[in-house]
Design a protein around this motif. Structure first.
Motif, PDB file in Angstrom:
ATOM      1  N   CYS A 190      43.072  39.625  45.664  1.00  0.00           N
ATOM      2  CA  CYS A 190      42.795  38.573  44.635  1.00  0.00           C
ATOM      3  C   CYS A 190      42.688  39.429  43.163  1.00  0.00           C
ATOM      4  O   CYS A 190      41.918  40.514  43.158  1.00  0.00           O
ATOM      5  CB  CYS A 190      41.567  37.733  44.703  1.00  0.00           C
ATOM      6  N   CYS A 243      36.683  33.184  43.320  1.00  0.00           N
ATOM      7  CA  CYS A 243      37.318  32.807  42.110  1.00  0.00           C
ATOM      8  C   CYS A 243      37.770  31.436  42.133  1.00  0.00           C
ATOM      9  O   CYS A 243      38.215  30.715  41.140  1.00  0.00           O
ATOM     10  CB  CYS A 243      38.378  33.844  41.810  1.00  0.00           C
ATOM     11  N   HIS A 286      41.656  38.656  40.433  1.00  0.00           N
ATOM     12  CA  HIS A 286      40.655  38.431  39.591  1.00  0.00           C
ATOM     13  C   HIS A 286      39.474  39.158  39.778  1.00  0.00           C
ATOM     14  O   HIS A 286      38.794  39.856  38.865  1.00  0.00           O
ATOM     15  CB  HIS A 286      40.463  37.101  39.390  1.00  0.00           C
ATOM     16  N   CYS A 287      39.059  39.185  40.940  1.00  0.00           N
ATOM     17  CA  CYS A 287      37.696  39.734  41.587  1.00  0.00           C
ATOM     18  C   CYS A 287      38.158  41.344  42.033  1.00  0.00           C
ATOM     19  O   CYS A 287      37.222  42.115  42.377  1.00  0.00           O
ATOM     20  CB  CYS A 287      37.015  39.137  42.617  1.00  0.00           C
ATOM     21  N   CYS A 335      41.271  32.618  46.882  1.00  0.00           N
ATOM     22  CA  CYS A 335      40.033  33.407  46.841  1.00  0.00           C
ATOM     23  C   CYS A 335      38.907  32.399  46.482  1.00  0.00           C
ATOM     24  O   CYS A 335      38.829  31.550  45.615  1.00  0.00           O
ATOM     25  CB  CYS A 335      39.979  34.396  45.757  1.00  0.00           C
TER      26      CYS A 335
HETATM   27 ZN   LIG Z   1      38.593  36.501  43.587  1.00  0.00          ZN
END
Ligand SMILES: [Zn+2]
Lengths: 176, 402, 381
Positions: A65, A82, A67-68, A79
């Motif tokens: 992921c 997120c 994003h994280c 995820c």
């Molecule tokens: Zn994530």
């Protein structure tokens, strides 16, 4: 009204008649057996299908992921923290670290096992920290296992592998 | 990098009406009972009605709490149980959060009343584990992920053993410290008429008992049981008619953590911590160790009582074993914990443990626990359960002051 | 009193089979759509999540375990109600009215295609001692017994049920997510095999897969989130008995839960005040039973009204415009979800080719064989 008084002791009585194992053996209990034939065929879904295909090829696959930044193992399509789709697939190593373990003397029906099984949560190298999964340890004495121990997967031969978590026979201590 | 845990927003917990408990009931807990689940539910309900001074016709709605259908061997178990639990001819529903159900069902009962939809709500919890063969644990084969876990032929005890080991490792806790919980709770249960495994044992007995999935040994574990329990929750204007001293629900909270339990550090039950934070916020509790007088944390395993005390903020991380050793958690201690005898002593009919968690807390706060009544004066207490794949925290705070 | 509105709805499906997606992925798809529709982030904005599921429909001992991730509910207040989606709506309403949540999410799904022995699972709900040992027939015969008792008591002929099938299968042809829709005449129905006499093959809803997610919010927040909140003006649920042999066979569960929901919604004359209804029609006779129980028409007038198209898409009181379960499929605990979804879409004016004119709608679901339990929700614009 009997309520509101502080001098009553609760529960004032308990109901229910106990049955001992002998009562059943001696036929003192009326009962009816039913052996249902309930079966399912679970759709593995996109993420786990690919993961199982990887196992058949002797690879451990994870998803990432952006994003994280987590590399998640076992892989998933989205995820969960997120709440967005994952961005890419990657391969992680077939080595890892024992996060916790147990020595089990019983089978799934709570019957005694002849040989105890060592079960562990192993966090896999190459994935984010604590990305563990549950598997079995082998080629090691139960007394020698410790948290933090480095282990390596022992795979079935290519022809034996069928796309199951049991394509890894067990994990053994990684020397050195 | 783990994402910051999301925080509950600034809820004001503005409800239609307050909720009081005015009666509770419990059957005996035993490995096998002759009665069916319906009959057990009936006994528990009858006793709760007797204590409250109500008849079944006074009950407006019924909430059923019961754990896996696989135990009783019944699909849609709630529908089967509805007549035994007083659900016939009224709104009735079953809620289910695995082992957390025993404290969750009263939470659902709470919102039936707090929302104003009901003024009198009966909460019934039932479990008939002995119907499942060859062993109640056989039902737990089906709690695992069918693709990732089931091929390894796991036993339920595995996850507890894995969690217990991690808890011991991170906090540097010895098995003998944990065994003290089993010793305490089984002795407390000597005063509970429903108890299945009340006995005086020693730490050595625990450490020398049969290995199941090490570090878990036979005496670290609560037994599978049959049993039922019931609770009656009412609106303030009803409570006033029934009793001078009802016990009030001051706070409720629940939380469900990720299914990926192998991706979490098991040493701390953050699912309990989150649930407790919600319940404490609602009850205006900021320092639980000081403000809670009596606790009934969920103790299906001895280490779980300690683990949950830490999750509930009743002890700092790794501190619960010390409080136990110092006698703080004894019935005459400063923070009596599991005065009922808990699951370890009274038995573990999963959801029906409401009878030794929330019902016990109610009886303690109403000063009706008889020989089990704790020594200190009590105003507020907390009951908690936990379930699923080490995932659910359910928390109820009760108070005898409104 | 706090009012509660539906501010977002999403679904995935509905299909006769979903070999490419796991149940988790189905739920995720529906959830993502619902959150987009509502404009909320589940990780930040949602306070409570409700799943409606039964273990043996899923193939798990504790299905609750497998719920949070795909709903964005990790480490949040989340639980399972072992009942239909409409019970989930009732819980969300109570949670919001109790001040425990400002925004709550309800989910239900069906992965019926994963079940290999569907009849055995239904039979597993029967009383183990009284009912399971009787006969080896597929448990659908329980519905046949009920139909038989009901139609005899009311003096209905089979034509009325055949007409219901014709209507619903035709309605479904305007619904792109109705895998069992089709051009079927009442004669076709009457000529189809009497598999569970007096129930004929075409009177039975076939199984389908799908997931539905609703986002609900209390009034102030609902108004911030959307210009078209759909109010949940009434909820009701009710159980008659668990003894199959003593059930009334007149859908008392539907009558009583409707009374509860109507009371809450201030509806005194449902036949006039309700504009559109989606009722449980997993067996054709159930639609008729439920129309009667919901007081949408008098029982002696129903055959004539059905014949005259009163409940058709162009009729005075359209029932199962979506095509109902006869077209969409039996979605197990998500059945009431599909009904509620259709009502919400109709009230929002988003039902496309099958749009009818409606201000107030009702959704109803039964808990299926062998129960006498069910729930009702009233929605208004
Ligand atoms: Zn994530």
């Amino acid at each position: 009204m009997a309520v509101g008084k502080k001098d009553i002791s609760c529960p004032p009585y308990v109901k229910g008649r106990e049955i001992k194992a002998e009562d059943i053996k001696e036929g003192k209990v009326t009962y009816w057996e039913h052996h249902p034939d309930i079966r399912y065929s679970f759709t593995a879904g996109q993420a786990i299908s690919r993961f199982l295909k990887g196992l058949k090829e002797g690879k451990l696959l994870a998803t990432k992921c952006d994003h994280c930044g987590r590399i998640m193992f076992p892989p998933r399509m989205f995820c969960e923290l997120c709440f967005r789709p994952v961005d890419e697939w990657c391969e992680v190593k077939d080595t890892g670290v024992v996060e916790t373990f147990s020595v089990s003397y019983i089978d799934p029906d709570a019957k005694p096992l002849e040989e105890p099984v060592i079960v562990a949560v192993i966090s896999v190298d190459g994935a984010s920290p604590k990305m563990g999964f549950m598997h079995i340890l082998g080629e090691v004495d139960p007394d020698d296992v410790y948290i933090g121990m480095k282990v390596k997967a022992v795979w079935k031969s290519e022809s034996e592998r069928e796309g199951s978590v049991t394509d890894i026979k067990y994990w053994k201590p990684l020397e050195g | 990098m783990l994402m910051e845990i999301e925080r509950i927003k600034g809820l004001n917990f503005h409800k239609k009406q307050d909720v009081a408990i005015v009666g509770a009931g419990i059957t005996t807990f035993k490995r096998r009972l002759n009665e069916t689940g319906k009959e057990l539910s009936y006994y528990a309900v009858k006793q709760a009605l007797e204590e409250a001074g109500l008849g079944i016709e006074d009950i407006e709605m019924v909430v059923m709490g019961s754990a896996p259908d696989a135990f009783d061997g019944l699909h849609m178990k709630g529908e089967y149980l509805l007549d035994g639990s007083g659900g016939s001819d009224r709104p009735y529903m079953r809620v289910f959060v695995g082992g957390g159900t025993g404290v969750f069902a009263p939470i659902a009962g709470y919102w039936h009343v707090a929302s104003g939809l009901a003024d009198v709500c009966l909460v019934v919890c039932e479990e008939k584990m002995s119907s499942c063969h060859p062993h109640p644990q056989s039902a737990f084969k089906y709690i695992w992920d069918p693709i990732l876990d089931r091929p390894l032929q796991p036993n339920l005890i595995w996850i507890f053993a894995l969690e217990m080991r991690r808890y011991m490792h991170v906090n540097n806790i010895k098995h003998e410290d944990i065994a003290l919980v089993s010793v305490k709770n089984k002795a407390n249960a000597l005063d509970h008429p429903a108890a299945q495994l009340a006995e005086r044992i020693t730490v050595e007995d625990v450490l020398n008992s049969e290995p199941m999935a090490l570090p878990v040994r036979r005496l670290d574990v609560s037994p599978p049981s049959d049993g039922a329990s019931a609770l009656i929750m009412v609106a303030p204007h009803i409570a006033r008619q029934l009793t001078d001293d009802p016990v009030w629900v001051a706070g409720v909270g629940w939380a469900l953590d990720t299914t990926w339990w192998t991706n979490r550090d098991l040493y701390f039950p953050r699912y309990v911590a989150e649930a407790a934070r919600m319940a404490y916020k609602m009850a205006h509790i900021t320092e639980p160790r000081k403000e809670i007088d009596v606790a009934e944390p969920y103790d299906p395993f001895d280490y779980k009582e300690l683990h949950h005390m830490e999750g509930l903020g009743l002890a700092r991380k790794g501190e619960a074993p010390i409080l136990t050793r110092e006698g703080v958690t004894a019935r005459d201690g400063d923070l009596p914990t599991c005065p009922s005898g808990g699951l370890l002593g009274v038995g573990n009919p999963i959801a029906a443990t409401m009878g030794v968690k929330v019902a016990e807390l109610y009886w303690q706060l109403a000063y009706r626990a008889g020989k089990r009544q704790v020594a200190k004066e009590v105003t507020r207490g907390v009951a908690q359960a936990w379930g699923d794949l080490m995932q659910v925290g359910t928390v109820v705070v009760l108070s005898n002051k409104r | 009193m706090t009012r509660v509105a539906v501010v977002g709805a999403g679904y995935s499906g509905f299909n006769s089979n979903t070999p490419d997606l796991s149940w988790k992925e189905l739920m995720y798809e529906a959830a993502v759509r619902a959150y987009e529709d509502a404009g909320v982030d589940p990780r930040k904005d949602v306070d409570a999540f409700v799943t409606c599921a039964e273990d043996f429909w899923e193939g798990f001992a504790i299905f609750d375990e497998f719920v949070p991730d795909q709903l964005g509910a990790v480490l949040k207040p989340t639980f399972t109600v072992d009942a239909d989606f409409l019970y989930g709506i009732a819980n969300a309403v109570m949670i919001i009215k109790s001040g425990l949540a400002d925004i709550a999410v309800v989910e239900a799904h069906s992965k019926a295609s994963d079940i290999l022995t569907f009849g055995e699972v239904i039979k597993f709900a029967f009383d183990p001692i009284w009912l399971r040992p009787i006969g080896k027939a597929h448990p659908y015969y329980f519905a046949a017994l009920e139909k038989s008792a009901y139609m005899t008591a009311r003096g209905y002929s089979d034509d009325v049920f055949a007409k219901v099938v014709e209507k619903n299968k035709a309605n479904g042809r305007l619904n792109s997510d109705a895998p069992y829709a089709g051009k079927v005449t009442a004669d076709d129905v009457l000529r189809s095999e009497a598999v569970f006499y007096p129930i004929r093959k075409l009177e039975i809803a076939q199984r389908a897969d799908g997931a539905i997610v609703f986002v609900l919010a209390r009034e102030e927040i609902a108004r911030e989130l959307t210009d078209t909140p759909i109010w949940v003006s009434g909820v009701g649920w009710w159980s008659e008995t668990s003894n199959y042999d003593t059930m009334s066979f007149t859908a008392a569960y539907a009558r009583k839960s409707a009374e509860m929901a109507y009371k809450m919604a201030g509806i005194t004359n449902p036949a006039r005040q309700i504009d559109v209804a989606e009722v449980d029609d997993r067996f054709a006779f159930k639609e008729v039973q439920h129309i009667e129980a919901l007081k949408l028409a008098k029982s002696n007038e129903i055959p004539e009204l059905v014949e005259g198209g009163y409940f058709g898409r162009g009729g005075d009181l359209p029932v199962n415009v979506s095509g109902g379960s006869l077209s969409v499929g039996n979605l197990l605990e998500a059945t009431g979800g599909q009904k509620a979804l259709e009502v919400v879409l109709q009230l929002r004016g988003e039902a496309g080719r099958r749009q009818v004119d409606a201000e107030v709608g009702v959704a109803q679901a039964w808990r299926y064989i062998p129960t006498a339990s069910g729930a009702v929700a009233v929605f208004s614009r």
